[in-house]
Design an enzyme around this catalytic site. Structure first.
Site, PDB file in Angstrom:
ATOM      1  N   GLU A 277      62.508 -53.781  16.632  1.00 41.96           N
ATOM      2  CA  GLU A 277      61.566 -54.049  15.539  1.00 41.96           C
ATOM      3  C   GLU A 277      62.065 -55.190  14.660  1.00 41.96           C
ATOM      4  O   GLU A 277      61.280 -55.990  14.155  1.00 41.96           O
ATOM      5  CB  GLU A 277      61.354 -52.794  14.686  1.00 41.96           C
ATOM      6  CG  GLU A 277      60.684 -51.645  15.428  1.00 41.96           C
ATOM      7  CD  GLU A 277      59.345 -52.019  16.018  1.00 41.96           C
ATOM      8  OE1 GLU A 277      58.533 -52.665  15.331  1.00 41.96           O
ATOM      9  OE2 GLU A 277      59.110 -51.679  17.186  1.00 41.96           O
ATOM     10  N   TRP A 280      61.090 -58.222  16.259  1.00 38.20           N
ATOM     11  CA  TRP A 280      59.668 -58.512  16.020  1.00 38.20           C
ATOM     12  C   TRP A 280      59.488 -59.362  14.767  1.00 38.20           C
ATOM     13  O   TRP A 280      58.663 -60.267  14.723  1.00 38.20           O
ATOM     14  CB  TRP A 280      58.853 -57.216  15.895  1.00 38.20           C
ATOM     15  CG  TRP A 280      58.237 -56.854  17.199  1.00 38.20           C
ATOM     16  CD1 TRP A 280      58.702 -55.936  18.095  1.00 38.20           C
ATOM     17  CD2 TRP A 280      57.072 -57.444  17.785  1.00 38.20           C
ATOM     18  NE1 TRP A 280      57.888 -55.924  19.194  1.00 38.20           N
ATOM     19  CE2 TRP A 280      56.887 -56.817  19.034  1.00 38.20           C
ATOM     20  CE3 TRP A 280      56.173 -58.429  17.384  1.00 38.20           C
ATOM     21  CZ2 TRP A 280      55.829 -57.165  19.872  1.00 38.20           C
ATOM     22  CZ3 TRP A 280      55.121 -58.764  18.227  1.00 38.20           C
ATOM     23  CH2 TRP A 280      54.957 -58.131  19.455  1.00 38.20           C
ATOM     24  N   TRP A 308      31.834 -62.715  13.000  1.00 38.14           N
ATOM     25  CA  TRP A 308      32.164 -61.678  12.027  1.00 38.14           C
ATOM     26  C   TRP A 308      30.910 -61.288  11.244  1.00 38.14           C
ATOM     27  O   TRP A 308      30.023 -62.111  11.034  1.00 38.14           O
ATOM     28  CB  TRP A 308      33.228 -62.172  11.052  1.00 38.14           C
ATOM     29  CG  TRP A 308      34.510 -62.588  11.692  1.00 38.14           C
ATOM     30  CD1 TRP A 308      34.983 -63.870  11.842  1.00 38.14           C
ATOM     31  CD2 TRP A 308      35.490 -61.738  12.292  1.00 38.14           C
ATOM     32  NE1 TRP A 308      36.193 -63.868  12.494  1.00 38.14           N
ATOM     33  CE2 TRP A 308      36.527 -62.570  12.782  1.00 38.14           C
ATOM     34  CE3 TRP A 308      35.598 -60.358  12.471  1.00 38.14           C
ATOM     35  CZ2 TRP A 308      37.653 -62.065  13.438  1.00 38.14           C
ATOM     36  CZ3 TRP A 308      36.724 -59.860  13.117  1.00 38.14           C
ATOM     37  CH2 TRP A 308      37.726 -60.702  13.586  1.00 38.14           C
ATOM     38  N   ASN A 343      53.582 -47.782   9.491  1.00 35.79           N
ATOM     39  CA  ASN A 343      53.228 -48.765  10.519  1.00 35.79           C
ATOM     40  C   ASN A 343      52.100 -48.312  11.442  1.00 35.79           C
ATOM     41  O   ASN A 343      51.169 -49.071  11.733  1.00 35.79           O
ATOM     42  CB  ASN A 343      54.467 -49.107  11.345  1.00 35.79           C
ATOM     43  CG  ASN A 343      54.141 -49.983  12.539  1.00 35.79           C
ATOM     44  OD1 ASN A 343      54.176 -49.544  13.672  1.00 35.79           O
ATOM     45  ND2 ASN A 343      53.778 -51.232  12.273  1.00 35.79           N
ATOM     46  N   TRP A 361      39.676 -60.837   9.921  1.00 36.48           N
ATOM     47  CA  TRP A 361      41.047 -60.370   9.685  1.00 36.48           C
ATOM     48  C   TRP A 361      41.635 -61.012   8.437  1.00 36.48           C
ATOM     49  O   TRP A 361      42.505 -60.431   7.785  1.00 36.48           O
ATOM     50  CB  TRP A 361      41.920 -60.647  10.911  1.00 36.48           C
ATOM     51  CG  TRP A 361      42.040 -62.095  11.295  1.00 36.48           C
ATOM     52  CD1 TRP A 361      41.234 -62.788  12.158  1.00 36.48           C
ATOM     53  CD2 TRP A 361      43.004 -63.036  10.821  1.00 36.48           C
ATOM     54  NE1 TRP A 361      41.638 -64.095  12.254  1.00 36.48           N
ATOM     55  CE2 TRP A 361      42.729 -64.289  11.449  1.00 36.48           C
ATOM     56  CE3 TRP A 361      44.081 -62.964   9.936  1.00 36.48           C
ATOM     57  CZ2 TRP A 361      43.480 -65.440  11.196  1.00 36.48           C
ATOM     58  CZ3 TRP A 361      44.829 -64.108   9.699  1.00 36.48           C
ATOM     59  CH2 TRP A 361      44.530 -65.322  10.319  1.00 36.48           C
ATOM     60  N   TRP A 384      48.183 -59.299  11.703  1.00 33.92           N
ATOM     61  CA  TRP A 384      46.718 -59.221  11.631  1.00 33.92           C
ATOM     62  C   TRP A 384      46.085 -59.922  12.824  1.00 33.92           C
ATOM     63  O   TRP A 384      45.087 -59.462  13.376  1.00 33.92           O
ATOM     64  CB  TRP A 384      46.203 -59.783  10.307  1.00 33.92           C
ATOM     65  CG  TRP A 384      46.202 -58.738   9.232  1.00 33.92           C
ATOM     66  CD1 TRP A 384      47.173 -58.516   8.311  1.00 33.92           C
ATOM     67  CD2 TRP A 384      45.186 -57.752   8.990  1.00 33.92           C
ATOM     68  NE1 TRP A 384      46.828 -57.450   7.513  1.00 33.92           N
ATOM     69  CE2 TRP A 384      45.613 -56.967   7.904  1.00 33.92           C
ATOM     70  CE3 TRP A 384      43.959 -57.460   9.590  1.00 33.92           C
ATOM     71  CZ2 TRP A 384      44.864 -55.900   7.397  1.00 33.92           C
ATOM     72  CZ3 TRP A 384      43.198 -56.391   9.089  1.00 33.92           C
ATOM     73  CH2 TRP A 384      43.660 -55.627   8.008  1.00 33.92           C
TER      74      TRP A 384
END
Length: 481
Positions: A277, A280, A308, A343, A361, A384
DNA sequence: TTTTGAGTTGTTCGA
DNA sequence: GTCGAACAACTCAAA
């Protein structure tokens, strides 16, 4: 005046700590007098003004840093304004001959720092910058053909194969303070913590900003819960995640400290997935560095034409935790109250906004930016885009989180939902994730009036999913040659 | 250069 | 209730 005796300004930014702080250590090692400085910079071009939760956090973090520096004999000067202007002013006030800082990687920060470096060097001021907030510089890890990575798995492999990140530096034993007068703002006058109204009660209850707290928290995590992290990190009702994100964002702890402290523990699935992580986070910075437009623009060009269905009411319901889907609402309320969201729930809530509600987003990212204490431009933008499917990885388009199934799977006991959506807490587990389906008598005995005490679902799940899949189909067609 | 295997976190449907 | 297949096509990264 001899430059070698002139004071060094140590400009603190996202490195609000005294241990493993390369800029501070390097300045200390020169033996020259030091001026510690923090600038509240909302004014440099392109600056992402800190959101409300971040401002609350940095207030606590600065007050903690200032105390820690005082013990080392240093006084932390606080100034606000355009960073370049503040530095020029301070240099002419103090005849400082050098500025040391640890690097930031947001596109606007890179541009700002480059310009500052150029103009100050032209004036004869020495600039030294250091790496303190990433295990690997964003330009270090490359594919075999020297291009930046777009996929996490090979990036991760490369990170594990790369030379080990530096071991953490100790705090400097003592530092030589600058003896002249340096004026400083009073932290309170920055009004980072609004008291009228005081909306930060939940934040105070959930968090203690500052380096000491970051260290305590890391050791608590590694002592007590990392063993259960591999699976446990997906269960929002249990506190099994590290909760290091805000500490890391503000640099109250370095990834190097996390990396080496974790590696020193008994290795298991938990420690391995925790370090993954952390990588990440590195990957998000890598992406932001090489594709600086991802803060606003979808990385995948075909998403520029995505249809959208921008709608203020939908957005508001989501922001307030009033969508009628308990796991989504629980997450959004946890966010509003504590400045943080688990998370697993971030993914569910984000997917719901982007897919079921078909909201761009960027508006979700903006809300997170304002409300998260760990708001981080790299992580927020990359994550996102990942959820929306317009980011680097090839997440299958049909991956749409179903908030009922996710709730049942990861919060089967309803513990998380009951904590944050108390108006439905009396429902039995069978209905806790889909109160609209509960029989009349169950609703009555739970004292729940659908549409009054808790909203009906804002959108029907199948309809929302189908609409999202149809929308995705349109950009596939329009992107064809 | 071409080929090959693979890509964080899922859901639905039908057997 | 459980399980495997289908859900598209594309791009990435390395061989």
């Amino acid at each position: 005046m001899h430059m070698t005796k002139s004071p060094i300004i140590v400009w603190f930014r996202q490195d609000l700590r005294i241990t493993d702080n390369p800029a501070l250590n390097a300045a200390g090692a020169t033996g020259r007098p030091i001026i510690a400085l923090y600038i509240l910079d909302d004014h440099s071009p392109g600056a992402w003004r800190k959101g409300g939760a971040s401002r609350w956090w940095v207030n606590g973090s600065l007050s903690s840093l200032s105390k820690a520096l005082k013990k080392l004999g240093l006084y932390l000067a606080l100034r606000r304004g355009k960073a370049a202007d503040v530095l020029h002013a301070l240099i002419s006030e103090t005849s400082a001959g050098a500025v040391y800082w640890n690097r930031c990687y947001e596109p606007f920060a890179i541009e700002r720092d480059k310009a500052i470096k150029t103009t100050l060097r032209a004036k004869g001021v020495n600039i030294e910058s250091f790496n303190s907030s990433l295990l690997f510089e964003p330009w270090e890890l490359r594919t075999l053909s020297q291009t930046p990575f777009k996929v996490f798995a090979p990036f991760y492999k490369a990170a594990l194969k790369a030379p080990s990140p530096h071991t953490p530096l100790p705090a400097p034993k003592s530092l030589r303070p600058f003896e002249g007068t340096v004026s400083s703002d009073n932290l309170e006058t920055w009004a980072l913590q609004t008291t009228t109204p005081d909306w930060a009660g939940g934040l105070r209850e959930a968090w203690t900003p500052g380096e000491a707290s970051a260290q305590t928290n890391l050791h608590r995590f590694l002592d007590d819960t990392v063993g259960d992290y591999y699976k446990g990190r997906d269960i929002p009702g249990q506190a099994l995640t590290s909760r290091q994100s805000p500490h890391l964002h503000f640099g109250e702890i370095s990834p190097h400290q996390i990396w080496h402290t974790t590696l020193a523990r008994e290795p298991n699935a938990g420690t391995a997935s925790y370090l993954r992580e952390v990588v990440w986070r590195e990957f998000a910075y890598h992406l932001l560095f090489h594709w600086p437009a991802i803060t606003d623009q979808p990385l995948r060009a075909d998403f520029k034409n995505f249809p959208w269905a921008t709608d203020a009411m939908s957005l508001k319901a989501w922001q307030r935790g009033q969508t009628g889907y308990p796991i989504v609402d629980a997450g959004m309320r946890e966010l509003w109250t504590t400045g943080w969201m688990h998370n697993r729930v971030r993914m569910i809530a984000a997917s719901f906004l982007v897919k079921h509600l078909l909201q761009p987003w960027q508006v979700g990212a903006a809300w997170f930016w304002d409300t998260l204490v760990d708001a981080d431009l790299a992580n927020n933008s990359a994550s996102w885009q990942w959820v929306a499917g317009c980011g680097t990885d090839a997440a299958p388009y049909f991956r749409v989180f179903n908030p009922v199934l996710q709730g049942l799977k990861f919060d089967g006991t309803g513990e998380y939902v009951r904590r944050w959506v108390p108006e439905i807490a009396a429902l039995p587990n069978e209905w806790i994730h889909k109160p609209w389906d509960a029989p009349m008598d169950v609703l009555a005995s739970a004292n729940l009036k659908m549409g009054t005490t808790y909203p009906w679902p804002i959108i029907e799940l199948t309809a929302g999913r189908d609409r999202a899949l149809a929308a995705l189909k349109t950009i596939r067609q329009t992107s064809a040659p």
